[in-house]
Design a protein around this motif. Sequence first.
Motif, PDB file in Angstrom:
ATOM      1  N   ASP A  95     -20.085-109.151-131.866  1.00  0.00           N
ATOM      2  CA  ASP A  95     -18.875-108.420-131.494  1.00  0.00           C
ATOM      3  C   ASP A  95     -18.909-107.006-132.048  1.00  0.00           C
ATOM      4  OD1 ASP A  95     -16.748-108.506-134.101  1.00  0.00           O
ATOM      5  OD2 ASP A  95     -18.372-109.980-134.086  1.00  0.00           O
ATOM      6  N   THR A  96     -18.184-106.113-131.391  1.00  0.00           N
ATOM      7  CA  THR A  96     -18.221-104.690-131.720  1.00  0.00           C
ATOM      8  C   THR A  96     -17.682-104.404-133.117  1.00  0.00           C
ATOM      9  OG1 THR A  96     -17.919-104.185-129.386  1.00  0.00           O
ATOM     10  CG2 THR A  96     -17.523-102.403-130.936  1.00  0.00           C
ATOM     11  N   GLY A 150     -19.279-102.160-126.545  1.00  0.00           N
ATOM     12  CA  GLY A 150     -18.168-103.099-126.663  1.00  0.00           C
ATOM     13  C   GLY A 150     -17.319-103.143-125.412  1.00  0.00           C
ATOM     14  N   ASP A 155     -14.855-106.514-125.462  1.00  0.00           N
ATOM     15  CA  ASP A 155     -13.979-106.651-126.625  1.00  0.00           C
ATOM     16  C   ASP A 155     -13.391-105.315-127.076  1.00  0.00           C
ATOM     17  OD1 ASP A 155     -16.243-105.551-127.689  1.00  0.00           O
ATOM     18  OD2 ASP A 155     -16.551-107.060-129.245  1.00  0.00           O
ATOM     19  N   THR A 206      -9.357-102.414-129.863  1.00  0.00           N
ATOM     20  CA  THR A 206      -9.856-103.695-129.384  1.00  0.00           C
ATOM     21  C   THR A 206      -9.042-104.190-128.197  1.00  0.00           C
ATOM     22  OG1 THR A 206      -8.494-104.794-131.057  1.00  0.00           O
ATOM     23  CG2 THR A 206     -10.803-104.397-131.597  1.00  0.00           C
ATOM     24  N   ARG A 207      -9.675-104.952-127.355  1.00  0.00           N
ATOM     25  CA  ARG A 207      -9.008-105.473-126.170  1.00  0.00           C
ATOM     26  C   ARG A 207      -7.880-106.410-126.585  1.00  0.00           C
ATOM     27  NH1 ARG A 207     -11.376-105.525-120.866  1.00  0.00           N
ATOM     28  NH2 ARG A 207     -10.032-106.678-119.443  1.00  0.00           N
TER      29      ARG A 207
END
Length: 220
Positions: A95-96, A150, A155, A206-207
Amino acid sequence: MPAHDPVVDSPEPLGRRERRKLATRDRIVTCAVDLFASRGYDATTMEDIGECADVARATVFNYFARKEDIVLEWFARRRAELAEIIAEAEQQTTDTASRLRRALGGLARLYEADPVTVRAMVRAWLRAGGPLLRDGSDAPAMLADILRSGQQQGDIRPDLDAARAGLLIFDAYFAVLYRWVSDEDGSFALDENLLATLDLVLAGMTRGSSVECNPAAVRP
């Protein structure tokens, strides 16, 4: 069959003259950094650096026209280390947020391993002109690339301006670094505070974040 096989072909080894030039350059940088740390940036002259490196003052000028160029060289080498840390993070995390935390955390730990030198070099950079120096830093672009990756994996907010966000993370990093440099008693942990600040910045990137991003409303 292609004329050159990229697997077989390799760069030609450096000749003796090139190796000597690189060794001299490294010695000049090492001596300058040691003197900046022990005497201070302003009190160190190019002649002092040449004497330490066992070369003539003119030779120092052949490699670096100004003292600030040596400072920029030191920071360029730190950015190269950051690039290596980022490459490792891309291999070890998915994950980013974790990639960014590993990258900046790794750089912070490198700095904390030699606080005297790092504090001296940041102060030297500020004395030389600091943010006003145009050293062509590619660190914001490296951070922006992580954010774009990302976005592709889903994400990071798709409407995020990755270039501006990379600059924001870079500026936040320097803000924390300045505070650490000014803290001589060791009460301000660079790693811990840098990651906490990064988490705050990432909260809006972040999403699924509740923070709405409107690129048209922000001017460069």
